[in-house]
Write a protein that holds these residues in place. Structure first.
Motif, PDB file in Angstrom:
ATOM      1  N   PRO A  19      -5.578   7.226  -4.741  1.00  0.00           N
ATOM      2  CA  PRO A  19      -5.456   6.161  -5.743  1.00  0.00           C
ATOM      3  C   PRO A  19      -6.744   5.349  -5.895  1.00  0.00           C
ATOM      4  O   PRO A  19      -6.877   4.571  -6.833  1.00  0.00           O
ATOM      5  CB  PRO A  19      -4.326   5.292  -5.188  1.00  0.00           C
ATOM      6  N   LEU A  20      -7.707   5.562  -4.998  1.00  0.00           N
ATOM      7  CA  LEU A  20      -8.979   4.844  -5.068  1.00  0.00           C
ATOM      8  C   LEU A  20      -9.932   5.462  -6.083  1.00  0.00           C
ATOM      9  O   LEU A  20     -10.904   4.830  -6.491  1.00  0.00           O
ATOM     10  CB  LEU A  20      -9.659   4.843  -3.694  1.00  0.00           C
ATOM     11  N   VAL A  21      -9.655   6.697  -6.475  1.00  0.00           N
ATOM     12  CA  VAL A  21     -10.584   7.459  -7.310  1.00  0.00           C
ATOM     13  C   VAL A  21     -10.051   7.568  -8.733  1.00  0.00           C
ATOM     14  O   VAL A  21      -8.900   7.946  -8.943  1.00  0.00           O
ATOM     15  CB  VAL A  21     -10.810   8.880  -6.724  1.00  0.00           C
ATOM     16  N   ASP A  22     -10.894   7.247  -9.701  1.00  0.00           N
ATOM     17  CA  ASP A  22     -10.509   7.333 -11.110  1.00  0.00           C
ATOM     18  C   ASP A  22     -11.071   8.572 -11.803  1.00  0.00           C
ATOM     19  O   ASP A  22     -10.399   9.170 -12.638  1.00  0.00           O
ATOM     20  CB  ASP A  22     -10.998   6.093 -11.870  1.00  0.00           C
ATOM     21  N   THR A  23     -12.328   8.918 -11.477  1.00  0.00           N
ATOM     22  CA  THR A  23     -13.027   9.978 -12.193  1.00  0.00           C
ATOM     23  C   THR A  23     -13.772  10.878 -11.214  1.00  0.00           C
ATOM     24  O   THR A  23     -14.379  10.384 -10.257  1.00  0.00           O
ATOM     25  CB  THR A  23     -14.044   9.376 -13.193  1.00  0.00           C
ATOM     26  N   ILE A  24     -13.721  12.167 -11.474  1.00  0.00           N
ATOM     27  CA  ILE A  24     -14.414  13.148 -10.633  1.00  0.00           C
ATOM     28  C   ILE A  24     -15.363  13.968 -11.494  1.00  0.00           C
ATOM     29  O   ILE A  24     -14.984  14.454 -12.563  1.00  0.00           O
ATOM     30  CB  ILE A  24     -13.418  14.101  -9.939  1.00  0.00           C
ATOM     31  N   VAL A  25     -16.595  14.107 -11.022  1.00  0.00           N
ATOM     32  CA  VAL A  25     -17.553  15.039 -11.611  1.00  0.00           C
ATOM     33  C   VAL A  25     -17.870  16.083 -10.545  1.00  0.00           C
ATOM     34  O   VAL A  25     -18.265  15.727  -9.432  1.00  0.00           O
ATOM     35  CB  VAL A  25     -18.850  14.337 -12.062  1.00  0.00           C
ATOM     36  N   ILE A  26     -17.673  17.336 -10.867  1.00  0.00           N
ATOM     37  CA  ILE A  26     -18.001  18.415  -9.940  1.00  0.00           C
ATOM     38  C   ILE A  26     -19.351  19.002 -10.338  1.00  0.00           C
ATOM     39  O   ILE A  26     -19.525  19.455 -11.472  1.00  0.00           O
ATOM     40  CB  ILE A  26     -16.930  19.523  -9.944  1.00  0.00           C
ATOM     41  N   VAL A  27     -20.285  18.981  -9.413  1.00  0.00           N
ATOM     42  CA  VAL A  27     -21.607  19.571  -9.642  1.00  0.00           C
ATOM     43  C   VAL A  27     -21.667  20.871  -8.852  1.00  0.00           C
ATOM     44  O   VAL A  27     -21.490  20.875  -7.630  1.00  0.00           O
ATOM     45  CB  VAL A  27     -22.729  18.621  -9.196  1.00  0.00           C
ATOM     46  N   THR A  28     -21.914  21.968  -9.537  1.00  0.00           N
ATOM     47  CA  THR A  28     -21.872  23.275  -8.895  1.00  0.00           C
ATOM     48  C   THR A  28     -23.061  24.104  -9.341  1.00  0.00           C
ATOM     49  O   THR A  28     -23.890  23.646 -10.135  1.00  0.00           O
ATOM     50  CB  THR A  28     -20.542  23.983  -9.224  1.00  0.00           C
TER      51      THR A  28
END
Length: 213
Positions: A28-37
């Motif tokens: 619940p602390l995280v709103d947005t995720i960007v995955i760098v691959t």
């Protein structure tokens, strides 16, 4: 890893990358995720994200030549998304055993100090060696093994990655801030929050996951 992409290896029936993203997706602390691959894995990762229905994954992007280049690309992507990010957690997907408790501790420390990294006390005696000869034995009581996530005020770390010092090679994001003169504190990581680097690490992590099941 004998030529294999470690992030796509199964760990008790679920690939390592998925286990790592799950923790942030479910927090619940995280709103947005960007995955760098890697550029070669962008499409695979997008398909995986769609298949897993990771609602917080806003973008999957190709990284750069160096780790710090990839982090900068991820931060730039967050800025371009227009996300009102005050805090950012930078995490190695090769640490799939990270926990919500570690994320919470990191955010709490960053809110107080602006920059905080997960770490654990070194348990082994460390030797400094030159040409195979020991020339120093550092005091173990002052040594900590650094982990991720590393948690920062977003404007602070974003600006740092666009500073002139960012052209130098840095092993982690905390080093960049240290070089810029900004204090970085540690918060408790976990010995279980291991980084999978070798085949042996996969075996150990597999046993840990089964023990938690």
């Amino acid at each position: 890893m004998q030529g294999r992409d470690k992030l796509w290896l199964p760990l008790n029936g679920r690939i390592i990358l998925a286990r790592s993203v799950d923790v942030f997706q479910n927090s619940p602390l995280v709103d947005t995720i960007v995955i760098v691959t890697s550029a070669e894995r962008v499409e695979d990762t997008k398909m995986l994200s769609q298949h897993e229905a990771w609602s917080k994954v806003a973008s999957v992007v190709a990284g750069g030549t160096r780790r710090q280049d990839s982090v900068c690309i991820g931060l730039d992507t967050l800025a371009e998304l227009g996300c009102p990010a005050r805090w950012v957690m930078i995490h190695d997907a090769a640490r799939p055993l990270v926990t919500h408790e570690i994320l919470a501790a990191g955010l709490e420390a960053a809110i107080e100090h602006q920059a905080a990294i997960a770490a654990v006390p070194v348990k082994d005696t460390i030797k400094h060696v030159t040409d195979s000869v020991i020339d120093a034995t550092p005091d173990r009581s002052s040594l900590w093994a650094v982990q991720t996530p590393q948690v920062f005020a977003f404007p602070l770390i974003h600006h740092a990655h666009h500073s002139a010092l960012a052209q130098d090679n840095m092993t982690d994001d905390a080093t960049l801030l240290e070089r810029l003169g900004h204090p970085v504190v540690i918060f408790p990581g976990s010995y279980i929050n291991m980084k999978i680097t070798t085949v042996e690490d996969v075996i150990i992590a597999e046993a840990l996951v089964r023990g938690q099941a």
